[in-house]
Write a protein that holds these residues in place. Sequence first.
Motif, PDB file in Angstrom:
ATOM      1  N   GLU A   1      42.541  40.104  26.378  1.00  0.00           N
ATOM      2  CA  GLU A   1      42.214  41.443  26.869  1.00  0.00           C
ATOM      3  C   GLU A   1      42.133  42.447  25.717  1.00  0.00           C
ATOM      4  O   GLU A   1      42.723  42.240  24.651  1.00  0.00           O
ATOM      5  CB  GLU A   1      43.250  41.877  27.909  1.00  0.00           C
TER       6      GLU A   1
ATOM      7  N   TYR B   1      37.779  36.601  33.734  1.00  0.00           N
ATOM      8  CA  TYR B   1      36.686  36.738  32.777  1.00  0.00           C
ATOM      9  C   TYR B   1      35.666  35.614  32.938  1.00  0.00           C
ATOM     10  O   TYR B   1      34.475  35.783  32.667  1.00  0.00           O
ATOM     11  CB  TYR B   1      37.218  36.734  31.344  1.00  0.00           C
TER      12      TYR B   1
ATOM     13  N   GLU C   1      41.274  30.949  28.517  1.00  0.00           N
ATOM     14  CA  GLU C   1      40.515  32.122  28.929  1.00  0.00           C
ATOM     15  C   GLU C   1      40.880  32.519  30.354  1.00  0.00           C
ATOM     16  O   GLU C   1      40.987  31.666  31.234  1.00  0.00           O
ATOM     17  CB  GLU C   1      39.015  31.831  28.838  1.00  0.00           C
TER      18      GLU C   1
ATOM     19  N   THR D   1      34.842  42.357  32.821  1.00  0.00           N
ATOM     20  CA  THR D   1      34.325  41.732  31.604  1.00  0.00           C
ATOM     21  C   THR D   1      35.429  41.834  30.556  1.00  0.00           C
ATOM     22  O   THR D   1      36.429  42.548  30.758  1.00  0.00           O
ATOM     23  CB  THR D   1      33.077  42.460  31.076  1.00  0.00           C
ATOM     24  N   PRO D   2      35.276  41.165  29.417  1.00  0.00           N
ATOM     25  CA  PRO D   2      36.286  41.292  28.351  1.00  0.00           C
ATOM     26  C   PRO D   2      36.417  42.701  27.783  1.00  0.00           C
ATOM     27  O   PRO D   2      37.299  42.945  26.961  1.00  0.00           O
ATOM     28  CB  PRO D   2      35.778  40.306  27.287  1.00  0.00           C
TER      29      PRO D   2
END
Length: 278
Positions: free
Chosen positions: A198, A66, A62, A81-82
């Motif tokens: 992403e 994020y 990850e 944020t994602p």
Amino acid sequence: MAATSIAEALRTAGIDPADSRILLRAALGASAAHLAAHPERALTDVESQRYRAWVERRRNGEPVAYITGEREFYSLAIKVTPSVLIPRPETELLVEAALELIAADAPVRVLDLATGSGCVAVAIGRHRASARVTATDISRDALNVARSNAEAQGVDVEFIESDWFAALTGRRFDLIVANPPYIAEGDRHLDEGDLRFEPRNALVAGPDGLACIDSIVARAHAHLDTGGWLLFEHGFDQAAPCRSLLQRAGFEQVISKRDLAGIERINGGQRGSAKDLR
């Protein structure tokens, strides 16, 4: 069991040292200088649990941004944020190119297409307070992130939910900037690194990666005043076809900007030549 120290937490993380420092700083709410000056400082149970959980997420691939919810861009702390792309250093070149065209006190109208986190719009607005900045995105979630960044930085930006120019009928600008999707479908990099996490629709643009850029260039004239400029980011190997698109669309003064590695990353052109934004 003795509490884990800063030095031990960094030494045993098992991830990239730069990533472990960023995660530990965020977990402690501390500066890099604090980590360096107090390696013996013991983490509280809450800090240790938070840090270990974040390290595990990073081990699973990850993105750090994020995990912490933030990435520095043009010396600004940008929330992410994602729902949005992670701001990258090469995109700072787009901001620099835009600022070169705008005088400090010029009330120019600037449009940022597909704003995402709002990093480009906010950076331009922060450094050119007299500019009237508008930013669009098709994603409502992205616009919410962008608004929070503008508010956090004290920058006045008009945000509009729009598929490119769709909601801007009749509106014209002095400068249009964009960091559109420009990765080709099936590109192997989409399955590597941060790109895996992403939003795909903010990355991919058709078989050759030029679909969005082609659309922007073709439609930008209708939203630029005479003398206005279009600037956009593109892939590392797309400079030549992007220049061709600009030239075929009738743009003048076509330019390319290289990043610190010497790679052409920004293309742009002017609609006519009757006005100098500076």
